[in-house]
Design an enzyme around this catalytic site. Structure first.
Site, short mmCIF file in Angstrom:
data_model
loop_
_atom_site.label_atom_id
_atom_site.label_comp_id
_atom_site.label_asym_id
_atom_site.label_seq_id
_atom_site.Cartn_x
_atom_site.Cartn_y
_atom_site.Cartn_z
CG ASP A 1 -28.24 -28.38 -2.36
OD1 ASP A 1 -29.09 -28.24 -3.27
OD2 ASP A 1 -27.12 -28.89 -2.55
CB SER B 1 -22.86 -29.04 -8.45
OG SER B 1 -24.20 -29.04 -8.91
CG HIS C 1 -26.46 -26.54 -5.21
ND1 HIS C 1 -26.26 -27.89 -5.00
CD2 HIS C 1 -25.98 -26.28 -6.45
CE1 HIS C 1 -25.70 -28.42 -6.07
NE2 HIS C 1 -25.49 -27.46 -6.96
#
Length: 302
Positions: A247, A149, A277
């Site tokens: 995501d 991320s 995610h």
């Protein structure tokens, strides 16, 4: 393919987020409360807490070998969450699967620390690891950067900085569902619309969660903040870009992988079906996703 049923079941059991502004302290406390005790974590040959020129790092040695390749890991958390502890299990899994010595970096976070403090800490840790190659027992081979991320943002930015400064030790970059374009205009990527709600991370939450970082001085037009804004991607290290089907950030990661390949960089893009995610951090135990660490190992051995 819809979101994996185990992930959907988990999300359905979560309480609604509290009303009002995002509270960093409360979210950090909740995240830390779910860290398992040390006795329940994956055992490795050695785990050491130390500092790299003042930056907290945790070094994971997978076995008794005297020398290893190195992997510098930057945790995710929208630039204000995450820690060495919340991602301890992920770093351990990487060390075990790859056979590399993993150096996880506890960089400074927003909003307490303005941009580019966190990014500078990641760069410092990378340079310090190279300087301490004998102490770390680097075997002279793999020297990778990786992150999930927002940690993927840092990994991509560090790889780019190394190239720009003529520093050629970084051999690979591994980006797990990276946040590469902090311009969250929904028209930019189809996944921002297709995966807007119901999959954990929601498109409407991107701006408020990343506001701590942006408001600290991180300009989304700056390639150090949004690596997708970099005009020339040629010469960067080979990349593994792992994305999640469900995501909102899926398409920006895949577009970045395609641009790397178009620029002559070896780039592998791997989309995990039914994943949301954060799946590497939270759901890598599911059979459908366990292969992500093996895939990482195989990529890093090229």
């Amino acid at each position: 393919m819809p979101l994996h049923p185990e992930i959907a079941k988990f999300l359905a059991a979560q309480p609604a987020p509290p009303a009002g502004p995002v509270d960093p302290a409360a979210l950090r406390a909740d995240e830390e409360s779910h860290v398992p005790p040390l006795a329940e974590r994956l055992p490795l040959h050695a785990v050491e807490n130390t500092y790299a020129d003042g930056v907290p790092v945790r070094i994971y040695t997978p076995d008794e070998a005297e020398r290893h390749g190195l992997l510098l890991y930057f945790h995710g958390g929208a630039f204000f969450l995450g820690s060495l502890d919340t991602h301890d299990h992920l770093a351990r899994s990487l060390a075990e699967a790859t056979g590399l010595k993993v150096v996880s970096v506890g960089y400074r976070r927003a909003p307490e620390h303005a941009f580019p403090a966190g990014l500078d800490d990641c760069w410092t840790a990378v340079r310090r690891a190279a300087a301490a190659r004998e102490r770390l027992g680097w075997d002279g081979g793999t020297f990778a950067v990786a992150g999930d991320s927002s940690g993927g943002t840092f990994a991509a930015a560090v790889a780019a900085r190394a190239h720009d400064e003529g520093w050629d030790l970084i051999t690979h970059q591994v980006l797990y569902y990276p946040s590469l374009d902090l311009d969250f205009d929904e028209e930019r990527y189809a996944s921002l619309r297709e995966n807007a709600v119901g999959n954990g991370l929601e498109t409407a939450g991107l701006k408020p969660f990343n506001a701590f970082y942006v408001d600290s001085g991180a300009d989304p037009a700056d390639p150090r903040v949004s690596p997708a804004k970099r005009a020339d991607l040629s010469g960067l290290p080979p990349a593994l870009v792992v994305t999640a089907e469900c995501d909102p950030l899926r398409d920006e990661g895949e577009a970045y992988g395609r641009r790397l390949a178009d620029a002559g960089v070896e780039a592998k893009v791997r989309r995990y079906a039914g994943a949301g995610h954060g799946f590497v951090q939270h759901f890598s135990w599911l059979p459908e996703f366990q292969g992500v660490f093996t895939e990482t190992r195989n990529f890093l051995r090229r």
